[in-house]
Scaffold this active site. Sequence first.
Site, short mmCIF file in Angstrom:
data_model
loop_
_atom_site.label_atom_id
_atom_site.label_comp_id
_atom_site.label_asym_id
_atom_site.label_seq_id
_atom_site.Cartn_x
_atom_site.Cartn_y
_atom_site.Cartn_z
N ASP A 109 0.43 -1.15 0.30
CA ASP A 109 -0.45 0.37 0.04
C ASP A 109 0.88 1.21 -0.29
O ASP A 109 1.25 1.70 -0.71
CB ASP A 109 -1.02 0.20 1.41
CG ASP A 109 -1.99 1.36 1.55
OD1 ASP A 109 -2.20 1.32 0.42
OD2 ASP A 109 -2.38 0.97 2.47
N LYS A 137 -1.27 -1.65 -4.71
CA LYS A 137 -2.36 -0.57 -4.36
C LYS A 137 -1.14 -0.15 -4.42
O LYS A 137 -0.85 1.24 -4.11
CB LYS A 137 -2.40 -0.93 -3.43
CG LYS A 137 -3.88 0.07 -2.90
CD LYS A 137 -4.66 0.63 -2.22
CE LYS A 137 -5.91 -0.66 -1.34
NZ LYS A 137 -5.76 0.42 0.22
N PHE A 158 -10.31 -0.07 0.18
CA PHE A 158 -10.07 -0.91 1.07
C PHE A 158 -10.72 -2.09 0.80
O PHE A 158 -11.36 -2.75 0.98
CB PHE A 158 -10.55 -0.74 2.32
CG PHE A 158 -10.35 -0.76 3.57
CD1 PHE A 158 -8.60 -1.05 4.27
CD2 PHE A 158 -10.34 -2.05 4.22
CE1 PHE A 158 -8.39 -1.77 5.33
CE2 PHE A 158 -9.94 -3.26 5.90
CZ PHE A 158 -8.75 -2.83 5.65
N ARG A 171 -9.56 -12.78 6.79
CA ARG A 171 -8.98 -13.31 6.06
C ARG A 171 -9.71 -14.79 4.99
O ARG A 171 -8.69 -15.33 4.23
CB ARG A 171 -7.84 -13.41 7.16
CG ARG A 171 -7.55 -12.39 8.01
CD ARG A 171 -6.05 -12.91 8.58
NE ARG A 171 -5.75 -11.66 9.47
CZ ARG A 171 -5.10 -11.01 9.29
NH1 ARG A 171 -4.66 -10.43 8.25
NH2 ARG A 171 -4.61 -9.73 10.31
P1 IMP Z 1 2.20 -0.45 4.08
O1 IMP Z 1 3.41 -0.67 4.87
O2 IMP Z 1 1.02 0.44 3.94
O3 IMP Z 1 2.34 -0.93 2.29
O4 IMP Z 1 1.29 -1.63 4.07
C1 IMP Z 1 0.86 -2.72 4.15
C2 IMP Z 1 -0.04 -3.78 5.17
O5 IMP Z 1 -1.55 -2.49 5.01
C3 IMP Z 1 -0.31 -4.87 4.15
O6 IMP Z 1 0.26 -5.54 4.83
C4 IMP Z 1 -2.04 -4.71 4.74
O7 IMP Z 1 -1.92 -5.95 6.12
C5 IMP Z 1 -2.50 -3.43 5.60
N1 IMP Z 1 -3.69 -3.19 4.05
C6 IMP Z 1 -2.71 -1.78 3.47
N2 IMP Z 1 -4.30 -1.63 2.43
C7 IMP Z 1 -5.39 -2.97 2.93
C8 IMP Z 1 -6.70 -3.32 2.55
O8 IMP Z 1 -7.50 -2.69 1.43
N3 IMP Z 1 -7.24 -4.15 3.20
C9 IMP Z 1 -6.59 -5.13 4.48
N4 IMP Z 1 -4.98 -4.44 4.81
C10 IMP Z 1 -4.44 -3.43 4.36
#
Ligand code: IMP
Length: 185
Positions: A109, A137, A158, A171
């Site tokens: 993300d 994403k 989300f 999950r």
């Molecule tokens: P990042 O550090 O922002 O890249 O976040 C990664 C983590 O955020 C992932 O391993 C997920 O656990 C959580 N995450 C990010 N977007 C979503 C989503 O749309 N649904 C569920 N979990 C998400």
Amino acid sequence: MSSGTYSLNDDLERVLYSREAIAERVTGLGQKIEQEYRGRNPLVLGVLKGCFPFLADLVRSMDVLMEVEFITLSSYGDETQSSGTVRTVTGLSREVQNRDVIVVEDIVDTGRTLSHLVKMLKDQRAASVRIATLLDKAANRVADVEVAYSCFDCPDAFVVGYGLDYAGRYRNLPLIGVLKPEIYG
Ligand code: IMP
């Protein structure tokens, strides 16, 4: 919830990727990675908890010698927005020095979680580190991470299912969908 007719699908606004579409992409990706890692004995490192269905399906489509390890990192808590700080909840129990590491993640993300992890693995002198993610994403990216393998580009919504959760739930949904905003609103 108490009704016998309740289905997890009722909490979705829409389905993004069906069970069949996921199976096809994940198997295809496994075969691609297999070609590139044959004879290299990679260390496949799953980021818990969200990676579990993806990793299980991915490694079973790869006919190569490998070892599988897990790490638990946390950046979200029970929110739908990233907190911005990454914590190692459960660390590695195996040496990564001189290993070809494939990090397996459910979704990239902001990229903060994986940029933290990749740096950690490089500091521990892994021979190489590549990221395999189920969903990318890219619209939300703030940290610089290189995604080597991805199954699907994810819209800026989300999403839950196939390992992805909201507050620990969903999950076990076998497909990936957009959660109804009223569930977390
Ligand atoms: P990042 O550090 O922002 O890249 O976040 C990664 C983590 O955020 C992932 O391993 C997920 O656990 C959580 N995450 C990010 N977007 C979503 C989503 O749309 N649904 C569920 N979990 C998400």
